[in-house]
Scaffold this active site. Sequence first.
Site, PDB file in Angstrom:
ATOM      1  N   HIS A  74      -5.830  -4.577  -0.953  1.00 24.76           N
ATOM      2  CA  HIS A  74      -5.353  -3.564  -1.467  1.00 24.76           C
ATOM      3  C   HIS A  74      -5.844  -3.979  -3.329  1.00 24.76           C
ATOM      4  O   HIS A  74      -5.228  -3.439  -4.181  1.00 24.76           O
ATOM      5  CB  HIS A  74      -4.389  -2.877  -1.201  1.00 24.76           C
ATOM      6  CG  HIS A  74      -4.460  -2.195  -0.351  1.00 24.76           C
ATOM      7  ND1 HIS A  74      -4.415  -0.258  -0.718  1.00 24.76           N
ATOM      8  CD2 HIS A  74      -4.111  -2.101   1.046  1.00 24.76           C
ATOM      9  CE1 HIS A  74      -4.719  -0.127   1.402  1.00 24.76           C
ATOM     10  NE2 HIS A  74      -3.911  -1.153   1.476  1.00 24.76           N
ATOM     11  N   SER A 117       0.846  -0.884   0.019  1.00 25.32           N
ATOM     12  CA  SER A 117      -0.080   0.452   0.176  1.00 25.32           C
ATOM     13  C   SER A 117       0.279   1.805   0.384  1.00 25.32           C
ATOM     14  O   SER A 117       0.011   2.003  -0.203  1.00 25.32           O
ATOM     15  CB  SER A 117      -0.767   0.050   1.153  1.00 25.32           C
ATOM     16  OG  SER A 117      -0.096  -0.182   2.129  1.00 25.32           O
ATOM     17  N   LYS A 124     -12.168  -1.849   2.741  1.00 22.66           N
ATOM     18  CA  LYS A 124     -11.622  -0.884   1.620  1.00 22.66           C
ATOM     19  C   LYS A 124     -12.187  -0.571   0.592  1.00 22.66           C
ATOM     20  O   LYS A 124     -13.882  -0.402   0.482  1.00 22.66           O
ATOM     21  CB  LYS A 124     -10.383  -2.154   1.666  1.00 22.66           C
ATOM     22  CG  LYS A 124      -9.353  -1.564   2.823  1.00 22.66           C
ATOM     23  CD  LYS A 124      -8.028  -1.845   2.407  1.00 22.66           C
ATOM     24  CE  LYS A 124      -7.212  -1.041   4.234  1.00 22.66           C
ATOM     25  NZ  LYS A 124      -5.707  -1.763   4.359  1.00 22.66           N
TER      26      LYS A 124
HETATM   27  C1  LIG Z   1      -5.700  -2.868   5.313  1.00 21.21           C
HETATM   28  C2  LIG Z   1      -4.605  -4.382   5.375  1.00 21.21           C
HETATM   29  C3  LIG Z   1      -5.255  -5.133   6.409  1.00 21.21           C
HETATM   30  C4  LIG Z   1      -6.376  -4.870   7.765  1.00 21.21           C
HETATM   31  O1  LIG Z   1      -7.585  -5.080   7.442  1.00 21.21           O
HETATM   32  P1  LIG Z   1      -8.672  -4.614   8.502  1.00 21.21           P
HETATM   33  O2  LIG Z   1      -9.875  -5.692   7.596  1.00 21.21           O
HETATM   34  O3  LIG Z   1      -9.093  -2.834   8.592  1.00 21.21           O
HETATM   35  O4  LIG Z   1      -8.300  -5.634   9.903  1.00 21.21           O
HETATM   36  C5  LIG Z   1      -4.374  -6.175   6.163  1.00 21.21           C
HETATM   37  N1  LIG Z   1      -2.825  -6.128   5.188  1.00 21.21           N
HETATM   38  C6  LIG Z   1      -3.232  -5.531   4.636  1.00 21.21           C
HETATM   39  C7  LIG Z   1      -2.539  -5.486   3.293  1.00 21.21           C
HETATM   40  C8  LIG Z   1      -4.109  -3.539   4.371  1.00 21.21           C
HETATM   41  O5  LIG Z   1      -3.806  -3.565   3.856  1.00 21.21           O
END
Ligand SMILES: *Cc1c(COP(=O)(O)O)cnc(C)c1O
Length: 405
Positions: A220, A192, A251
């Site tokens: 992502h 990210s 997301k």
């Molecule tokens: C945002 C993210 C997480 C965590 O996701 P949540 O559902 O908000 O706990 C885990 N791994 C990656 C690569 C992320 O970008």
Amino acid sequence: MNTVNATHQAAFYSGLKNTIDELREAGLYKIERILASRQGAEVVDNEGRHLINMCANNYLGLSGNETMVQASIKATEQFGYGLSSVRFICGTQTVHKQLEKALSEFLGMEETILYAAAFDANGGVFEPLFDSEDAIISDALNHASIIDGIRLCKAARYRYAHNDMTDLEVQLKAAVAEGKRHKIIVTDGVFSMDGTIAQLDKICDLADRYSALVMIDECHASGFMGATGRGTHEHHKVMGRIDIITGTLGKALGGAMGGFVSARREVVEILRQKSRPYLFSNTLAPSIVGASLEVLKIISASTQLRDRLHANTAYFRQEIERLGFTIKPGTHPVVPVMLFDATVAQKFAARLYELGILVSGFFYPVVPMGQARVRVQLSAAHSTEQIDKVLSAFSHAGRELKIIG
Ligand SMILES: *Cc1c(COP(=O)(O)O)cnc(C)c1O
């Protein structure tokens, strides 16, 4: 309270206060912006300021979307507000099973298990599956939740330099030499900070050569990477060659919260029996589960949102470079606009805020020293007019701060 205890307590609290002061002095203290509106391409802050939002993980623009709101209300009306139970006692409803099935089909995997967050999915996936005889081979820049999940597991840890296939092979050879039983390569599908897409085709080839499994974290990527948005495995044409996929519903896939693991039936079955964040934490709320089903329906029926997102990304990437800014090359909707200097990045983000653009500045230690940046994230919800406004604000602030000529 006796005096000795009171003194100890005072020392504890003053220690915390010192740490907070140190964070502030080092410029590392995080301030939370307060929004008074729904999440979206445009948001309103608590002072009534309208901002074009360029820093949400709202890739498909569904977070504040009315269809989603209605889907969540409908699911709440049918299935109630919550379950007051973990899944295995009395917290599994028909919608939970439907969503698990729909996610499996969408991702091209056999079976799926829901978690309260992807953080929990990554935290709970390793320990039930691997022990001290096994090897976990992990990209150096993997997400914090993967690092924590690996720590909770007794398997031997091998770390390969970020995105470096030569080093990955070195680590695989080391695991083989040490006689490890099962080996699994673990990587974020997309990283990210830079928008770097993992080289899954090469990773799968190496996995075949050294008899290793492959796990990808698709937070992502799920919903918009690949021709029909299934993820990085579709993008690299390695669907069917990935053993474990973890992902988030927080997301692109709606933006509320919730996570999942998709894998072979046996893997998911073991996780349902043994994965601690699944066994000892409440079931996902029906509103989220029902609305997530709606997301999968929308993105399975048409690639319109995914196409719009990629068109917006290509347009922004092209135009921001035309203005003279330096970006990390790539195709992902995460666009790091490089400013290199931490102070410049902070000033630039602050000036953009005044100009009505919400972006986040990142600097050491979140990114390497000398690599300070603002990270722009495109959304399918951005109109071309909004992107043009953002470009014009970047140009204005960039000239003011002498970032561009
Ligand atoms: C945002 C993210 C997480 C965590 O996701 P949540 O559902 O908000 O706990 C885990 N791994 C990656 C690569 C992320 O970008």
